[in-house]
Design a protein around this motif. Structure first.
Motif, short mmCIF file in Angstrom:
data_model
loop_
_atom_site.label_atom_id
_atom_site.label_comp_id
_atom_site.label_asym_id
_atom_site.label_seq_id
_atom_site.Cartn_x
_atom_site.Cartn_y
_atom_site.Cartn_z
N GLU A 137 0.83 -1.20 0.00
CA GLU A 137 0.00 0.00 0.00
C GLU A 137 0.87 1.26 0.00
OE1 GLU A 137 -3.32 0.10 -0.34
OE2 GLU A 137 -3.11 -2.06 -0.65
N PRO A 138 0.34 2.38 -0.49
CA PRO A 138 1.12 3.62 -0.55
C PRO A 138 1.64 4.05 0.82
CG PRO A 138 -0.89 3.82 -1.83
CD PRO A 138 -1.01 2.54 -1.06
N GLY A 150 5.17 11.74 -0.83
CA GLY A 150 6.55 12.15 -1.08
C GLY A 150 7.58 11.06 -0.89
N THR A 151 7.15 9.86 -0.45
CA THR A 151 8.09 8.77 -0.23
C THR A 151 8.73 8.33 -1.56
OG1 THR A 151 6.92 7.93 1.70
CG2 THR A 151 8.34 6.37 0.55
N LEU A 152 10.04 8.08 -1.51
CA LEU A 152 10.77 7.57 -2.67
C LEU A 152 11.48 6.28 -2.29
CD1 LEU A 152 12.54 10.79 -4.03
CD2 LEU A 152 10.70 9.55 -5.15
N HIS A 153 11.47 5.30 -3.19
CA HIS A 153 12.27 4.09 -3.03
C HIS A 153 13.42 4.14 -4.03
CE1 HIS A 153 9.78 2.19 -0.13
NE2 HIS A 153 8.75 1.96 -0.94
N HIS A 154 14.62 3.81 -3.55
CA HIS A 154 15.81 3.77 -4.39
C HIS A 154 16.35 2.34 -4.29
CE1 HIS A 154 15.94 8.27 -3.67
NE2 HIS A 154 15.33 7.83 -2.58
N VAL A 155 16.33 1.59 -5.39
CA VAL A 155 16.66 0.17 -5.34
C VAL A 155 17.81 -0.14 -6.29
CG1 VAL A 155 15.82 -2.18 -5.62
CG2 VAL A 155 14.26 -0.40 -4.78
N TYR A 156 18.86 -0.80 -5.76
CA TYR A 156 20.01 -1.25 -6.55
C TYR A 156 20.08 -2.76 -6.43
CZ TYR A 156 24.81 -2.00 -8.10
OH TYR A 156 25.92 -2.44 -8.76
N VAL A 157 20.04 -3.47 -7.56
CA VAL A 157 20.07 -4.93 -7.55
C VAL A 157 21.51 -5.42 -7.48
CG1 VAL A 157 19.47 -7.04 -8.79
CG2 VAL A 157 17.91 -5.09 -8.82
N VAL A 158 21.82 -6.20 -6.43
CA VAL A 158 23.17 -6.74 -6.24
C VAL A 158 23.31 -8.05 -7.01
CG1 VAL A 158 24.86 -7.53 -4.55
CG2 VAL A 158 23.31 -5.64 -3.97
N ASP A 196 4.68 6.42 -2.76
CA ASP A 196 3.39 6.90 -2.27
C ASP A 196 2.24 6.49 -3.20
OD1 ASP A 196 4.04 8.58 -4.35
OD2 ASP A 196 3.95 10.44 -3.19
N VAL A 197 2.50 5.44 -4.00
CA VAL A 197 1.47 4.82 -4.84
C VAL A 197 1.59 3.30 -4.62
CG1 VAL A 197 1.49 6.66 -6.57
CG2 VAL A 197 3.05 4.73 -6.82
N PRO A 198 0.55 2.52 -4.94
CA PRO A 198 0.66 1.07 -4.78
C PRO A 198 1.82 0.51 -5.60
CG PRO A 198 -1.63 1.72 -5.11
CD PRO A 198 -0.80 2.94 -5.39
#
Length: 213
Positions: free
Chosen positions: A129-130, A134-142, A168-170
């Protein structure tokens, strides 16, 4: 480098998006904002269309009316999705180490850093769920392969790929290899969010501002 959606935006478009977002979160009309800021509706309309070219004084008036520091109007928020593929990563050599810049965001707030480990077992994981606006996800695949991002705009990543997307979205994380290990940073700006609430006292309804940090 591959940028989904509309890519990085200039300052006028960034101000336009933020002013509109803050105004709507506070359930304010253009007229309400005009009265609070002392600016005309015509000026505000141009700013929200990205053609206003506001001055520092104008940003200060808007910040005061929206109850946020003026610098928040120039802070990058949750959209768009930004992807940097492994083959596009650029390493810079220093005296003692080399570094690869993944992304830069500006503003202040809560930062959470973690390692994400998934296995491909059973049904697809549930939708997340959101989070706070303003939330941000920053993802780096190892290692491994991962499908992640908003439900409306998922991204397939492999080892060495990086993505930033709005939290902040599904959204959802799906392991598309046997296993995946990823490094994730979540940033949540500490900006008060407003919404109208109605309280009743002696049969009289009163509209009050509600804040949530």
């Amino acid at each position: 480098m591959h940028i989904k959606s509309d890519g990085r935006i200039d300052e006028n478009e960034l101000v336009a998006r933020n002013v509109r977002r803050y105004r709507l979160e506070r359930a304010m009309s253009l007229g309400d904002l005009a009265r609070r800021s002392g600016l005309s509706k015509q000026t505000l309309s141009k700013i929200e269309q990205g053609v206003g070219n506001p001055t520092v004084d104008t940003l200060s008036q808007l910040g005061t009316a929206l109850d946020v520091p003026a610098r928040r109007l120039l802070t990058e928020w949750g959209t768009p999705v930004y992807v940097q593929r492994a083959v596009d990563g650029e390493w810079t050599d220093g005296a003692h180490w080399s570094e690869r810049l993944l992304d830069e965001t500006y503003g202040s707030g809560h930062v959470r850093t973690l390692m994400l480990r998934l296995e491909r077992t059973g049904p697809e994981p549930a939708v997340i769920e959101p989070h706070a606006p303003g939330t941000l996800h920053h993802v780096y695949v190892v290692t491994g392969k991962l499908r992640t991002g908003p439900l409306s705009e998922p991204v397939d990543l492999a080892a060495g790929d990086f993505v930033r997307f709005p939290g902040d979205v599904p959204h959802r994380h799906i392991c598309t290899s046997e296993r995946v290990l990823a490094h994730m940073v979540t940033t949540v700006p500490q900006v008060r969010q407003f919404g109208p609430t109605v309280t009743r006292s002696g049969g009289t309804a009163t509209v009050a501002a509600q804040t949530a940090n």
